[in-house]
Scaffold this motif. Structure first.
Motif, PDB file in Angstrom:
ATOM      1  N   HIS A 177       0.736  -1.210   0.110  1.00 49.06           N
ATOM      2  CA  HIS A 177       0.030  -0.049  -0.003  1.00 49.06           C
ATOM      3  C   HIS A 177       0.925   1.313   0.058  1.00 49.06           C
ATOM      4  CE1 HIS A 177      -4.200  -1.111   0.354  1.00 49.06           C
ATOM      5  NE2 HIS A 177      -4.524   0.152   0.362  1.00 49.06           N
ATOM      6  N   LEU A 200       5.621  15.301  -1.442  1.00 49.64           N
ATOM      7  CA  LEU A 200       6.615  16.283  -1.796  1.00 49.64           C
ATOM      8  C   LEU A 200       7.254  16.861  -0.495  1.00 49.64           C
ATOM      9  CD1 LEU A 200       8.204  16.843  -4.269  1.00 49.64           C
ATOM     10  CD2 LEU A 200       6.918  19.052  -4.364  1.00 49.64           C
ATOM     11  N   ARG A 210      22.268  12.260  -0.624  1.00 54.01           N
ATOM     12  CA  ARG A 210      23.891  11.524  -0.917  1.00 54.01           C
ATOM     13  C   ARG A 210      24.337  11.742   0.465  1.00 54.01           C
ATOM     14  NH1 ARG A 210      24.031  14.906  -5.595  1.00 54.01           N
ATOM     15  NH2 ARG A 210      23.353  13.378  -7.419  1.00 54.01           N
ATOM     16  N   SER A 240      23.008  15.048   2.180  1.00 55.62           N
ATOM     17  CA  SER A 240      22.679  16.015   1.582  1.00 55.62           C
ATOM     18  C   SER A 240      21.388  15.580   0.672  1.00 55.62           C
ATOM     19  CB  SER A 240      23.901  16.338   0.778  1.00 55.62           C
ATOM     20  OG  SER A 240      23.421  16.476  -0.589  1.00 55.62           O
ATOM     21  N   ILE A 241      20.234  16.598   1.013  1.00 53.39           N
ATOM     22  CA  ILE A 241      18.963  16.332   0.108  1.00 53.39           C
ATOM     23  C   ILE A 241      18.786  17.210  -0.728  1.00 53.39           C
ATOM     24  CG2 ILE A 241      16.431  16.061   0.560  1.00 53.39           C
ATOM     25  CD1 ILE A 241      16.610  15.286   3.223  1.00 53.39           C
ATOM     26  N   GLN A 242      18.729  16.560  -1.926  1.00 51.07           N
ATOM     27  CA  GLN A 242      18.610  17.806  -2.933  1.00 51.07           C
ATOM     28  C   GLN A 242      17.309  17.279  -4.010  1.00 51.07           C
ATOM     29  OE1 GLN A 242      21.769  17.940  -5.520  1.00 51.07           O
ATOM     30  NE2 GLN A 242      23.333  18.748  -3.780  1.00 51.07           N
ATOM     31  N   GLU A 269      16.210  17.089  -7.485  1.00 54.26           N
ATOM     32  CA  GLU A 269      16.748  17.034  -8.842  1.00 54.26           C
ATOM     33  C   GLU A 269      15.838  17.179  -9.832  1.00 54.26           C
ATOM     34  OE1 GLU A 269      20.274  14.780  -9.794  1.00 54.26           O
ATOM     35  OE2 GLU A 269      21.306  15.530  -8.168  1.00 54.26           O
ATOM     36  N   LYS A 270      16.107  17.107 -11.214  1.00 54.54           N
ATOM     37  CA  LYS A 270      15.188  17.412 -12.328  1.00 54.54           C
ATOM     38  C   LYS A 270      14.144  18.171 -11.968  1.00 54.54           C
ATOM     39  CE  LYS A 270      15.146  13.510 -15.142  1.00 54.54           C
ATOM     40  NZ  LYS A 270      14.866  12.368 -15.543  1.00 54.54           N
ATOM     41  N   GLY A 271      14.213  19.447 -11.541  1.00 53.23           N
ATOM     42  CA  GLY A 271      13.216  20.163 -11.163  1.00 53.23           C
ATOM     43  C   GLY A 271      12.263  19.622 -10.225  1.00 53.23           C
ATOM     44  N   GLY A 272      12.585  19.031  -9.172  1.00 60.30           N
ATOM     45  CA  GLY A 272      11.882  18.476  -8.418  1.00 60.30           C
ATOM     46  C   GLY A 272      11.039  17.299  -8.401  1.00 60.30           C
ATOM     47  N   THR A 273      11.178  16.479  -9.530  1.00 60.14           N
ATOM     48  CA  THR A 273      10.822  15.188  -9.791  1.00 60.14           C
ATOM     49  C   THR A 273      11.235  14.149  -8.750  1.00 60.14           C
ATOM     50  OG1 THR A 273      11.933  15.110 -11.654  1.00 60.14           O
ATOM     51  CG2 THR A 273       9.416  15.687 -11.865  1.00 60.14           C
TER      52      THR A 273
END
Lengths: 542, 275
Positions: free
Chosen positions: B171, B177, B239, B226-228, B230-234
């Protein structure tokens, strides 16, 4: 237990399955009552809960509808979750009478930026320029380079490479660029950096130097003005002794277009964001960058908090690391570049320029992998001073008469530093402990005809180079730090200043404590009193 | 990362510049299903690649019905022939922590213990063996350390049944986000160490079926992830800064997640200086 029916006449359960003869018949005597029991049960199920407004009947109906619609596998194992989900859906629809503001998640904004990259600007002007340009196009073929590196498993995803390609094209249109190259990507904590190595057309750089100098002069004048004001204030008060310490003169940075500042670097956080130009690097920054090891945050104006204190912010630190990586890892096949033959210079170290060798014949890939002598550095090594070309500071400070005395002492210490001449083979790079400085591999052993020679640097993990025929390229993907076999040890603070030596004229003693002072005072008063008494006595005698 | 979703996943972690060549990808696509068949694993994860000086090790993990059980690990030098690694022992872990420097790329390479740890060397000599440690043992220990320290999964992706075994949560629809940007939405996928130290208030909020692992919030040193976006938030990419090279990806609101290690297999002991 085995099956129950059909019962034989001699068995106990015979006849009980007939209507009217079941064991419960005396409890529910007639169908009317049974219907009533069913209605009661249904009414119970329809009771609405006082807490949530739902009733069990509707809830079961919804669950069964959902299950029959979706037909999941192993339903009985997840039935509780399905029940929870159905309840959840109920709540969301009923509670909000106001419509939520349509949230625009950041994904869409970024998608807009990427789409903007694809817009082609200024149709007619470009055609004219293309006809006039002769020689190499200034925009590199990023996709071709990415293909070769991909054969070794290095590189970004194809989408990202293409976005970078378009972003470089935009940079080309905006800035007066002679040659441009995708240098690589440096990762950071919050954001990453995409870096382009660029040579600006001559004439454009001088304007910028002029601007910088004017800014510095204006600042200097402001400082002088402030200093004068402060002096006036100070004259009124007795001045504390001024220190005679003069900091050592700054090593001048190399002129734009030479040495460490040969190329100009533009960075952006993501393709689509505007490109920012990095300032030229000074030797002090390089010397300090060698002693510290810090992660990049992704914001160019972030301060770099370290010891020894780094003279600049993250933009300067980034530029210094880029300079070090370029000097340490940019290589090309030996013989691809050569020194221009018409210049006769005795000192090879002064040779700063190289040109392509039109008669270069690329060695086969197998040889490039086996022997490191087939590769050569084409960027000058950075000396300990922080520059590529050594400057003798003593010469410059001869103009100041005050510094002559200090200078004579320093001349003995400074010796001319010599670095490796340009175009040295990488086989002469020293390794660390038992690790060679470079690892060479072929991209594939199965199809040697089409394999590509790949070099990985062990001193700067993340620096790669490939060569295939006449094509070669360098790139960097990493965090921007040098490999250290031992752990990083930060510089120790300088030793404490020596104290003034104790001489007979000046000795250090402990201040008397309050008790001692009181005792001394009391003793003095006693002596005075005793002396007065004696005088009185003598006076009386007379 | 799941062996089946390898191509898509590799595209999502490629932001760090490390990946696999087409040859290796094709080889993995052919050999990992065979590994699953031969060893009768329920799931096969491609764990990553440790770069040695002269060669690279490609590692895969196989999982059985209980996903939290100790995983079987296999290594290969060419992505085609896989060899099973023995489980890590405490001795191996202790010794391997003292070994420094890059991997050599040759599994039979021997590190001499005499320089590093005289006691262990003496013990080995007494028991009749040579005072060396093989690179294979170092490999086993390193993989175990990395998995324990920085192997992560999103919250809610796995559920614990009342019998104690752990399964994937069918589930699980993905983190939202907002949740995806918080460190507390990710768990270490190993034996929890800190669960019992939480206050009663915190424990009351936990759901024992999904919150049975340590979250990343209290990792020491703080800021070691390290939170990122990427790709415009998708894609949300985490890391690890303690083991440079470990990359975790998750596409919010979908079931896609996974982690992979592309690096030299050395712990970043300079981390406190670098933050």
């Amino acid at each position: 237990e085995g099956g129950h029916g059909p019962y034989q006449p001699h068995e106990p359960g015979y006849g009980l399955d007939q209507p009217g003869y079941s064991p419960y018949d005396d409890e529910i005597p007639d169908p009317q009552a049974r219907m009533l029991a069913i209605k009661n049960a249904k009414a119970y199920l329809l009771k609405t809960s006082t807490k949530s407004g739902l009733n069990l009947y509707d809830h079961f109906a919804n669950i069964l509808t959902k299950i029959l619609d979706e037909q999941p596998t192993n339903t009985v194992d997840i039935i509780e979750n399905i029940s929870k989900d159905v309840k959840w859906e109920q709540f969301r629809k009923k509670m909000d009478t106001l419509r939520d503001e349509h949230l625009i998640p950041p994904t869409f904004e970024a998608a807009e930026k990427y789409k903007a990259l694809f817009v082609k600007e200024g149709g007619e002007d470009e055609h004219e320029e293309l006809e006039e340009e002769m020689g190499k196009p200034s925009l590199p073929n990023v996709m071709e380079t990415a293909f070769y590196f991909e054969q070794a498993g290095i590189g970004l995803s194809k989408d990202e490479s293409y976005y970078i390609f378009l972003a470089l094209k935009n940079l080309n249109n905006v800035q007066p660029i002679q040659t441009c190259r995708f240098w690589g990507k440096i990762l950071g904590l919050e954001m990453n950096y995409i870096i382009a190595e660029v040579q600006l057309r001559e004439g454009e750089e001088e304007e910028e130097i002029g601007e910088e100098e004017e800014e510095i002069i204006a600042e200097g004048q402001k400082e002088i003005g402030q200093a004068e004001e402060e002096d006036e204030q100070k004259e009124k008060e007795p001045e504390p002794p001024k220190s005679t310490y003069k900091p050592p003169p700054d090593i001048p940075k190399e002129a734009n277009g030479t040495g460490t500042n040969k190329y100009v670097y533009f960075v952006c956080n993501e393709p689509g964001k505007p490109w920012v130009k990095l300032p030229p690097v000074t030797p002090a920054q390089i010397v300090c960058a060698r002693q510290i090891k810090k992660f990049f945050t992704g914001r160019l104006d972030a301060p770099v908090v370290s010891f020894p204190p780094f003279p600049g912010n993250e933009a300067n630190y980034l530029r210094a690391q880029i300079a070090r990586i370029s000097a340490g890892t940019h290589v090309s096949p030996t013989g691809f570049y050569q020194f221009p033959e018409d210049e006769e210079e005795e000192e090879e170290e002064g040779a700063d320029t190289y040109e392509e060798n039109p008669e270069f014949e690329p060695p086969p890939v197998a040889e490039m992998v086996e022997s490191l002598a087939t590769w050569a550095h084409h960027v000058k090594e950075i000396l300990k001073q922080g520059r590529c070309v050594w400057t003798n500071l003593a010469q410059k400070s001869e103009e100041n008469e005050e510094d002559e005395e200090e200078e004579e002492e320093e001349e003995e210490e400074q010796q001319e530093e010599r670095g490796q001449p340009l175009l040295t083979l990488i086989s002469e790079d020293e390794g660390m402990k038992n690790i060679p400085a470079w690892t060479a591999q072929a991209s594939t052993n199965l199809i040697p005809e089409y394999s590509v020679a790949i070099l990985q640097s062990n001193r700067w993990p993340g620096a790669y180079a490939f060569a295939s025929g006449r094509k070669f390229e360098n790139i960097y993907f990493g965090w921007g730090h040098k490999y250290n076999p031992e752990s990083h040890t930060p510089a120790l603070p300088p030793p404490a200043e020596a104290e003034f030596p104790s001489e007979p004229g000046i000795t250090e003693t402990v201040d008397p404590t309050v008790e001692e002072e009181m005792a001394f005072k009391a003793a003095q008063e006693e002596a005075l009193a005793a002396a007065e008494e004696e005088e009185d006595e003598e006076g009386e005698d007379d | 990362m799941e062996a089946l979703s390898l191509p898509a996943a590799l595209a999502l972690v490629a932001g760090g510049g490390a990946g696999l060549s087409p040859e290796r990808r094709a080889a993995l696509g052919a050999s990992l299903p065979l590994v699953q068949r031969d060893y009768r694993f329920e799931r096969v994860w491609f764990w990553g690649c440790i770069q040695g000086v002269r060669g690279a090790y490609y590692i895969a993990e196989g999982l059985g019905p209980d996903r939290a059980a100790p995983r079987s690990r296999l290594y290969s030098l060419n992505c085609l022939d896989w060899s099973l690694l023995t489980p890590a022992t405490k001795e191996m872990l202790a010794l391997a922590e003292q070994l420094k420097g890059r991997f050599q790329g040759d599994p039979s390479f021997e590190y001499s213990l005499a320089e590093i740890n005289a006691e262990a060397a003496a013990r080995l000599v007494q028991s009749g063996k040579e005072p060396v440690i093989k690179e294979e043992a170092r490999l086993i220990a390193t993989i175990e350390q990395i998995d324990r320290a920085v192997g992560i999964v999103p919250r809610g992706a796995f559920v614990k049944t009342p019998l104690g075994s752990v399964h994937e949560n069918r589930h699980f629809e993905g983190l939202s986000l907002v949740e995806a940007k918080k460190l507390s939405s990710y768990f270490h996928f190993t034996e929890p160490a800190n669960l019992k130290n939480k206050t009663l208030l915190e424990k009351a909020d936990l759901d024992p079926s999904t919150d049975f692992l340590d979250s990343l919030e209290h990792d020491i040193p703080r800021g070691s992830w390290s939170i990122q976006l990427e790709k415009g938030g998708t894609v949300v990419v985490l890391r690890s800064l303690l083991w440079l090279g470990l990359t975790f990806y998750h596409v919010p609101m979908t079931k896609q997640f996974g982690y992979v290690y592309f690096g030299t297999g050395e712990k970043n002991l300079d981390l406190p200086f670098m933050l």
